[in-house]
Design a protein around this motif. Structure first.
Motif, short mmCIF file in Angstrom:
data_model
loop_
_atom_site.label_atom_id
_atom_site.label_comp_id
_atom_site.label_asym_id
_atom_site.label_seq_id
_atom_site.Cartn_x
_atom_site.Cartn_y
_atom_site.Cartn_z
N ASP A 34 44.38 78.77 78.89
CA ASP A 34 44.90 79.19 80.19
C ASP A 34 43.75 79.20 81.19
N VAL A 35 44.07 78.88 82.45
CA VAL A 35 43.06 78.84 83.50
C VAL A 35 43.39 79.93 84.53
N SER A 37 42.34 82.14 88.14
CA SER A 37 41.64 82.23 89.42
C SER A 37 41.28 83.70 89.59
N GLU A 57 43.11 75.17 89.68
CA GLU A 57 43.09 74.96 88.24
C GLU A 57 41.81 74.25 87.80
N ARG A 62 38.48 79.08 82.55
CA ARG A 62 39.29 78.73 81.38
C ARG A 62 39.00 79.70 80.23
N VAL A 109 46.43 80.11 87.08
CA VAL A 109 46.67 78.90 87.86
C VAL A 109 46.93 77.69 86.95
N GLY A 110 46.74 77.88 85.65
CA GLY A 110 47.03 76.83 84.69
C GLY A 110 47.57 77.44 83.40
N ARG A 112 48.37 76.84 80.03
CA ARG A 112 48.04 75.81 79.05
C ARG A 112 48.20 76.23 77.60
#
Length: 177
Positions: A34-35, A37, A57, A62, A109-110, A112
């Protein structure tokens, strides 16, 4: 009409309404990949500025393979397995040692780390990210373009961690099950 049929007490017909699934207590749990901010108000040195050519992202933080995240004044903190709120509180505690009353802005923001796979007789099979918005079975089917014409719309197989459940979709649609 349904009300009239129910009030006539005909034993062969009993209408039920679909009850909304309670997702109010759902909290996204962070995972590897996962990303995030991260910004700290009034401390631009701790906030990566958004560039025109790059995304949040791309520039984000990360969660590493060991489940940790490194941020200024908070090196190698355990992030995987925590909710956003838990990680926020941990960052505030760490930053409080060097900044008075830090105001931390934290967002994913990601997404994942987690995916749901919709396969079989759907119009657009594929992977769907698990996000901070709860993903229900009906949402997953709709995001996959709905059931194809050849699909058995009465039942769906749901698999999680090697456990397979058969869900009666026709009961869900007709009886609110």
């Amino acid at each position: 009409l349904i009300s009239q049929l129910n009030s006539s007490q005909k034993p062969h017909f009993q209408a039920k309404t679909n009850k909304a699934l309670s997702t109010s207590k759902y909290e996204y749990v962070l995972g590897i990949g996962d990303v995030l901010s991260i910004g700290v108000w009034d401390h631009p040195e701790l906030t990566i500025p958004a560039a025109v050519q790059r995304t949040a992202e791309f520039d984000g933080f990360r969660i590493q393979a060991d489940g940790t995240l490194t941020y200024a004044y908070a090196a190698n903190i355990k992030a995987a397995g925590k909710t956003i709120k838990q990680l926020h509180n941990l960052l505030v505690a760490k930053l409080s040692k060097v900044i008075e009353k830090p105001q931390v802005d934290l967002k994913v923001v990601g997404f994942r780390s987690q995916r749901a796979y919709v396969t079989g007789e759907v119009n657009k099979p594929g992977a769907l990210p698990i996000t901070e918005i709860p993903l229900t079975l009906i949402d997953a089917l709709n995001n996959a373009g709905g059931l194809s014409a050849r699909a058995d719309w009465r039942t769906v197989s749901f698999t999680r961690d090697d456990k397979v459940e058969t869900i009666q979709l026709d009961d869900f649609y007709t009886k609110g099950d």
